[in-house]
Design a protein around this motif. Structure first.
Motif, PDB file in Angstrom:
ATOM      1  N   GLY A   7       0.810  -1.217   0.000  1.00  0.00           N
ATOM      2  CA  GLY A   7       0.000   0.000   0.000  1.00  0.00           C
ATOM      3  C   GLY A   7       0.838   1.260   0.000  1.00  0.00           C
ATOM      4  N   GLU A   8       1.876   1.282   0.836  1.00  0.00           N
ATOM      5  CA  GLU A   8       2.764   2.445   0.887  1.00  0.00           C
ATOM      6  C   GLU A   8       3.512   2.625  -0.427  1.00  0.00           C
ATOM      7  N   LEU A   9       4.017   1.531  -0.963  1.00  0.00           N
ATOM      8  CA  LEU A   9       4.758   1.593  -2.221  1.00  0.00           C
ATOM      9  C   LEU A   9       3.877   2.124  -3.352  1.00  0.00           C
ATOM     10  N   LEU A  10       2.641   1.653  -3.425  1.00  0.00           N
ATOM     11  CA  LEU A  10       1.721   2.135  -4.459  1.00  0.00           C
ATOM     12  C   LEU A  10       1.457   3.628  -4.312  1.00  0.00           C
ATOM     13  N   ALA A  11       1.228   4.053  -3.093  1.00  0.00           N
ATOM     14  CA  ALA A  11       0.929   5.467  -2.854  1.00  0.00           C
ATOM     15  C   ALA A  11       2.098   6.357  -3.257  1.00  0.00           C
ATOM     16  N   VAL A  12       3.301   6.005  -2.864  1.00  0.00           N
ATOM     17  CA  VAL A  12       4.476   6.827  -3.183  1.00  0.00           C
ATOM     18  C   VAL A  12       4.778   6.767  -4.678  1.00  0.00           C
ATOM     19  N   ALA A  13       4.697   5.583  -5.276  1.00  0.00           N
ATOM     20  CA  ALA A  13       4.957   5.465  -6.720  1.00  0.00           C
ATOM     21  C   ALA A  13       3.952   6.295  -7.513  1.00  0.00           C
ATOM     22  N   ARG A  14       2.706   6.320  -7.065  1.00  0.00           N
ATOM     23  CA  ARG A  14       1.675   7.127  -7.732  1.00  0.00           C
ATOM     24  C   ARG A  14       2.022   8.612  -7.616  1.00  0.00           C
ATOM     25  N   LEU A  15       2.418   9.049  -6.422  1.00  0.00           N
ATOM     26  CA  LEU A  15       2.794  10.449  -6.218  1.00  0.00           C
ATOM     27  C   LEU A  15       3.996  10.850  -7.071  1.00  0.00           C
ATOM     28  N   MET A  16       4.942   9.946  -7.240  1.00  0.00           N
ATOM     29  CA  MET A  16       6.150  10.225  -8.019  1.00  0.00           C
ATOM     30  C   MET A  16       5.888  10.144  -9.523  1.00  0.00           C
ATOM     31  N   GLY A  17       4.727   9.612  -9.920  1.00  0.00           N
ATOM     32  CA  GLY A  17       4.433   9.430 -11.336  1.00  0.00           C
ATOM     33  C   GLY A  17       5.119   8.210 -11.925  1.00  0.00           C
ATOM     34  N   TRP A  18       5.523   7.278 -11.079  1.00  0.00           N
ATOM     35  CA  TRP A  18       6.251   6.088 -11.520  1.00  0.00           C
ATOM     36  C   TRP A  18       5.377   4.850 -11.618  1.00  0.00           C
ATOM     37  N   LEU A  19       4.134   4.943 -11.213  1.00  0.00           N
ATOM     38  CA  LEU A  19       3.267   3.771 -11.202  1.00  0.00           C
ATOM     39  C   LEU A  19       2.718   3.532 -12.601  1.00  0.00           C
ATOM     40  N   PRO A  20       3.011   2.373 -13.185  1.00  0.00           N
ATOM     41  CA  PRO A  20       2.466   2.111 -14.524  1.00  0.00           C
ATOM     42  C   PRO A  20       0.948   1.928 -14.464  1.00  0.00           C
ATOM     43  N   GLU A  21       0.319   2.024 -15.594  1.00  0.00           N
ATOM     44  CA  GLU A  21      -1.125   1.837 -15.684  1.00  0.00           C
ATOM     45  C   GLU A  21      -1.508   0.411 -15.287  1.00  0.00           C
ATOM     46  N   ALA A  22      -0.694  -0.550 -15.687  1.00  0.00           N
ATOM     47  CA  ALA A  22      -0.975  -1.962 -15.406  1.00  0.00           C
ATOM     48  C   ALA A  22      -0.343  -2.360 -14.075  1.00  0.00           C
ATOM     49  N   VAL A  23      -1.180  -2.451 -13.040  1.00  0.00           N
ATOM     50  CA  VAL A  23      -0.739  -2.861 -11.713  1.00  0.00           C
ATOM     51  C   VAL A  23      -1.749  -3.857 -11.169  1.00  0.00           C
ATOM     52  N   ALA A  24      -1.245  -4.937 -10.607  1.00  0.00           N
ATOM     53  CA  ALA A  24      -2.126  -5.951 -10.025  1.00  0.00           C
ATOM     54  C   ALA A  24      -1.481  -6.506  -8.767  1.00  0.00           C
ATOM     55  N   MET A  25      -2.283  -7.179  -7.989  1.00  0.00           N
ATOM     56  CA  MET A  25      -1.772  -7.874  -6.810  1.00  0.00           C
ATOM     57  C   MET A  25      -2.437  -9.225  -6.722  1.00  0.00           C
ATOM     58  N   VAL A  26      -1.637 -10.225  -6.439  1.00  0.00           N
ATOM     59  CA  VAL A  26      -2.158 -11.550  -6.134  1.00  0.00           C
ATOM     60  C   VAL A  26      -1.977 -11.724  -4.632  1.00  0.00           C
ATOM     61  N   GLY A  27      -3.085 -11.793  -3.924  1.00  0.00           N
ATOM     62  CA  GLY A  27      -3.067 -11.950  -2.476  1.00  0.00           C
ATOM     63  C   GLY A  27      -3.428 -13.370  -2.104  1.00  0.00           C
ATOM     64  N   ILE A  28      -2.690 -13.918  -1.153  1.00  0.00           N
ATOM     65  CA  ILE A  28      -2.953 -15.267  -0.664  1.00  0.00           C
ATOM     66  C   ILE A  28      -3.347 -15.152   0.805  1.00  0.00           C
ATOM     67  N   GLU A  29      -4.540 -15.602   1.117  1.00  0.00           N
ATOM     68  CA  GLU A  29      -5.043 -15.526   2.493  1.00  0.00           C
ATOM     69  C   GLU A  29      -4.221 -16.442   3.393  1.00  0.00           C
ATOM     70  N   VAL A  30      -3.718 -15.877   4.490  1.00  0.00           N
ATOM     71  CA  VAL A  30      -2.828 -16.618   5.381  1.00  0.00           C
ATOM     72  C   VAL A  30      -3.607 -17.389   6.442  1.00  0.00           C
ATOM     73  N   ALA A  31      -2.956 -18.411   6.978  1.00  0.00           N
ATOM     74  CA  ALA A  31      -3.497 -19.156   8.113  1.00  0.00           C
ATOM     75  C   ALA A  31      -2.785 -18.734   9.391  1.00  0.00           C
ATOM     76  N   ASP A  32      -1.488 -18.445   9.292  1.00  0.00           N
ATOM     77  CA  ASP A  32      -0.689 -18.173  10.474  1.00  0.00           C
ATOM     78  C   ASP A  32       0.501 -17.296  10.093  1.00  0.00           C
ATOM     79  N   ILE A  33       0.824 -16.355  10.958  1.00  0.00           N
ATOM     80  CA  ILE A  33       2.032 -15.542  10.770  1.00  0.00           C
ATOM     81  C   ILE A  33       2.792 -15.558  12.092  1.00  0.00           C
ATOM     82  N   GLU A  34       3.368 -16.691  12.371  1.00  0.00           N
ATOM     83  CA  GLU A  34       4.182 -16.881  13.565  1.00  0.00           C
ATOM     84  C   GLU A  34       5.608 -17.160  13.127  1.00  0.00           C
ATOM     85  N   LEU A  35       6.519 -17.152  14.067  1.00  0.00           N
ATOM     86  CA  LEU A  35       7.906 -17.456  13.765  1.00  0.00           C
ATOM     87  C   LEU A  35       8.011 -18.863  13.198  1.00  0.00           C
TER      88      LEU A  35
END
Length: 183
Positions: free
Chosen positions: A107-135
Motif C-alpha cells: 500500500g505504501e509503495l503504491l501510494a508513493v509510486a503514484r505520487l512520483m508518477g512512476w506507477l504504470p497503468e498496469a498494476v495488479a496484486m495476487v493476495g494469498i489468504e494466510v493461516a498463520d504468521i508466527e515465527l
C-alpha cells in the motif's frame, strides 16, 4: 504484437521468517524455478523480484516498468489459502493490510509510486489468504496447497499485461477488480 519499451515486474513481498507471511517470496522463488525449466514460461522482459521486507526501497524496481504484479500474504477474512487477484484501488484497500492495521509495504509503495508518477497503468496484486504468521520458515499446509493457484494467478496477470499496449504512466489504474479462488 508490438510492445513498447519497459519490463514487466513481479514482486513477492513478505518476511521469510514468519510462516505464511513468506508466501509472496515463495511464489517468486517457484516462478524462477519454472522459468529455469522453461524459458517460455514467462512473458519476455519479465523481472522476478524477491522484495522481502524492503518496502519503499522497491520504488527503483517499479520505476520504468510497464506493468507490476505484487504477490503478498493478506488477511481479509476469507478462508486460508484463498487466492485473490486485485487491481487498481482494490489493491490499496487490501494491499497487504493485516488485522485492521494500516496498509503495509504494498500500500505504501503504491501510494508513493503514484505520487512520483512512476506507477504504470498496469498494476495488479495476487493476495494469498494466510493461516498463520508466527515465527517459522515453512508455509502452513493450507497456504502451501494454494501455491499452484497463486503461481497461475501471477502468470495470468503477467500475460494479461503483456498483451496490453504500454501507456505512459498516469498514476496507476483507477478501477478495482478482484477475483478469488480457494486452493
Amino acid at each position: 504484437m508490438t510492445r513498447e519499451a519497459g519490463r514487466l515486474v513481479a514482486i513477492g513481498v513478505g518476511n521469510v521468517l514468519l510462516t505464511d507471511d513468506a508466501v509472496g517470496v515463495r511464489v517468486i522463488e517457484a516462478l524462477r524455478a519454472k522459468a529455469a525449466r522453461d524459458p517460455m514460461a514467462l512473458p519476455p522482459d519479465t523481472e522476478l523480484v524477491d522484495g522481502g521486507t524492503l518496502g519503499l526501497d522497491l520504488l527503483r524496481v517499479v520505476d520504468g516498468a510497464r506493468g507490476v504484479v505484487f504477490v503478498d500474504a493478506v488477511r481479509t477474512g476469507a478462508p486460508a489459502g484463498t487466492v485473490t487477484a486485485l487491481d487498481g484501488d482494490a489493491i490499496v484497500s487490501v494491499g497487504g493490510r493485516r488485522d485492521g492495521q494500516p496498509a503495509s509495504a504494498v500500500g505504501e509503495l503504491l501510494a508513493v509510486a503514484r505520487l512520483m508518477g512512476w506507477l504504470p497503468e498496469a498494476v495488479a496484486m495476487v493476495g494469498i489468504e494466510v493461516a498463520d504468521i508466527e515465527l517459522g520458515v515453512h508455509l502452513t499446509p493450507l497456504v502451501d496447497r494454494a501455491m499452484p493457484a497463486a503461481i497461475d494467478a501471477v502468470l495470468a496477470q503477467l500475460r494479461r499485461m503483456d498483451e496490453q499496449p504500454a501507456t505512459a504512466t498516469s498514476g496507476g489504474a483507477a478501477t478495482g477488480r478482484s477475483a478469488g479462488a480457494t486452493a
